[in-house]
Scaffold this active site. Sequence first.
Site, PDB file in Angstrom:
ATOM      1  CE  LYS A  75      38.093  35.822  39.430  1.00 52.77           C
ATOM      2  NZ  LYS A  75      38.343  36.947  40.345  1.00 52.77           N
ATOM      3  CB  SER A 150      34.866  38.631  40.605  1.00 54.41           C
ATOM      4  OG  SER A 150      36.265  38.676  40.825  1.00 54.41           O
ATOM      5  CB  SER A 174      37.504  39.246  43.714  1.00 52.88           C
ATOM      6  OG  SER A 174      36.586  40.139  43.155  1.00 52.88           O
TER       7      SER A 174
HETATM    8  N1  GLN Z   1      33.854  43.723  43.603  1.00 50.57           N
HETATM    9  C1  GLN Z   1      35.006  44.487  43.275  1.00 50.57           C
HETATM   10  C2  GLN Z   1      34.894  44.956  41.846  1.00 50.57           C
HETATM   11  O1  GLN Z   1      33.911  44.675  41.268  1.00 50.57           O
HETATM   12  C3  GLN Z   1      36.236  43.656  43.455  1.00 50.57           C
HETATM   13  C4  GLN Z   1      36.530  42.800  42.293  1.00 50.57           C
HETATM   14  C5  GLN Z   1      37.794  42.050  42.456  1.00 50.57           C
HETATM   15  O2  GLN Z   1      38.419  42.040  43.511  1.00 50.57           O
HETATM   16  N2  GLN Z   1      38.205  41.440  41.364  1.00 50.57           N
HETATM   17  O3  GLN Z   1      35.743  45.608  41.322  1.00 50.57           O
END
Ligand code: GLN
Length: 476
Positions: A75, A150, A174
Site C-alpha cells: 500500500k 482504504s 482498512s
Molecule cells: N474507513 C476508516 C477511515 O476512513 C478506516 C480507515 C483505515 O482503517 N485506514 O478512517
Amino acid sequence: MYRSFADIRTALSQGSTTVASLVQHYIDVVAQRNGELNAFLETYNEEALQQAHQIDQKIADGRAGRLAGMVIGLKDVICYQNHRLQAASRILDGFHSQFSATVVERLLAEDAIILGRQNCDEFAMGSSSENSAFGAVRNAADINRVPGGSSGGSAVAVQAHMCTASLGTDTGGSVRQPASFCGLVGVKPTYGRLSRHGLLAYASSFDCIGTLTHTVEDAALLLEVMAGADNFDSTASTQPVTPYSKQVEEQPKRGKVAYIRETVESEGVSSEVKEHILRAIEMLRSEGFTVEAVDFPLLEYILPTYYILTTAEASTNLARYDGVRYGYRSPRATDLESLYKLTRSEAFGKEVQRRILLGTFVLSASYYDAYFTKAQRVRRLIMEKTKAILAEYDFILSPTSPTTAFRVGELSDNPLQMYLADIFSVQANVAGIPAISIPCGNDTEGMSIGLQVMGNFFEEAKMLAFARFLMEKCAN
Ligand code: GLN
C-alpha cells in the site's frame, strides 16, 4: 495462476515454475488488468525480475529464505527504500523513501519480492478507495463496484492475481473491509504486534499494518516473519512471536464464541449478510462450539469516539506536510504563510482537509475537554467492555461490514454513510485487539460477504487457527 503461497512452493519444488517466470506472469497480469482496475500505482518490473533470478539461484543452492517465491505489493503508505511513496496524495509528489519499513526489511530478508506500490484512499482515509489523487480503484469481481478501502488497491491486486499477497494498513477497518468486499482474508494484528517504523502515520494510536491474502495460512506465515520488537518503534511489543504458520494448522478447541446481538439484528445490516452470518453461527454450534449473543450497548459510541480521536491524531500527524522540506510546493506562494496555505489547500484532497479541520477543532483549547478528553474516556470504556467479553469468550464474531461492495459513486457524496461502512470493524482498533475477516459466501449478485473474528490481545495464533477452521467449513 497460484492461489496461495503453498501452491507456489509446491510448484517451485517440483520444478514446474521458477520465481522468474512467476514474477513475469504477475507483470503480465498487471499489464492486462491494471488499466481498468487501477490497483497498482507503479510496479518495479526490471528490479523484481532481477531479484527473481537471484532467488532462483539461491533456491538451486539450497540457501533461499522462507518467502522465496512470495511476490508482494505495498500500500502506498509503507516505505520501500529508494522508491516513490505518496499516500495516493499530491502533497507527496516526487517523494522517495530514504529507508524501508521494518516489516519490509523483514520480508526482504526472507527473499520476498516487492512488485510495486498500490493505490488507496489518500492517507488511508476512506472506505471505498475512491479518495485517491490517482482515481478510484475498481473491484475485480464487478468493475462498477468499489473494492472497499482504504487498502483497496492492495485487495484488488491480490483478488485479480497481480501478486501473491499485499500489505495494507488498518486504522479502523482498512484491511478487513476491503478483504470482505473482495473475497479475501484480511488480518489486523494486535496493536503493536508489527512495527510501524516506516509507515506514514494517520492515527498513531490506532494504525496497524496488516495482510491481504487468499488464505489464512499465508497470512500466518507473513505475520510470523514480520512480527516482533523493533528498536525503531517503542510501541512495537516485545512479547515473543510464536510459530503462527504451524499453529494455524491446529484444531481449535470447542470453546465459547460470542456474537454482538446488534450486529446481526440491526436494521442497517443487509439481509443476505445476516443470513450468512447466522448460517456460520449454526455451523459452529453443530461443530460443538457454544455460541451466544452478547449485548454491546456502547456500539453507537464507537464511531464517534473513533472519528474524534483519529481526526485529532491525523491533524497533528499531517502537519508535517507543508511544502517546505519535501513533496509538493505551490508555485503561487509569495510568502511563508501563503506557501503553507496554498500548498496544503491545493495538494490535500477534500476528505483529508475535512479531517484535518475536524481534528484541529476537537483539539482546540475551548473544546479539548468536551471532545478529545471525553473520547479518550469512552475509548477506555469500550476497551474495558470488550476485554470483559473476551474474558468469558474466546472470540467475538460479527459481519465485517453491514453490506457487500457498493457501487462506485454511491456513497462518495455522503461522508456519514461512508463512515458507517466501518461500524463493525472499528471496535478492534479502538480496543487494540486482533481481528480477521474471512470470506463466507456471496450474495445473490455474486459479491462476497466477510465474516469477522476478533480475538484477545496477542492471541493471533489462536485466532488464526479458528479462522482457518471456520473458512474451511464456510466453503463447504
Ligand atoms: N474507513 C476508516 C477511515 O476512513 C478506516 C480507515 C483505515 O482503517 N485506514 O478512517
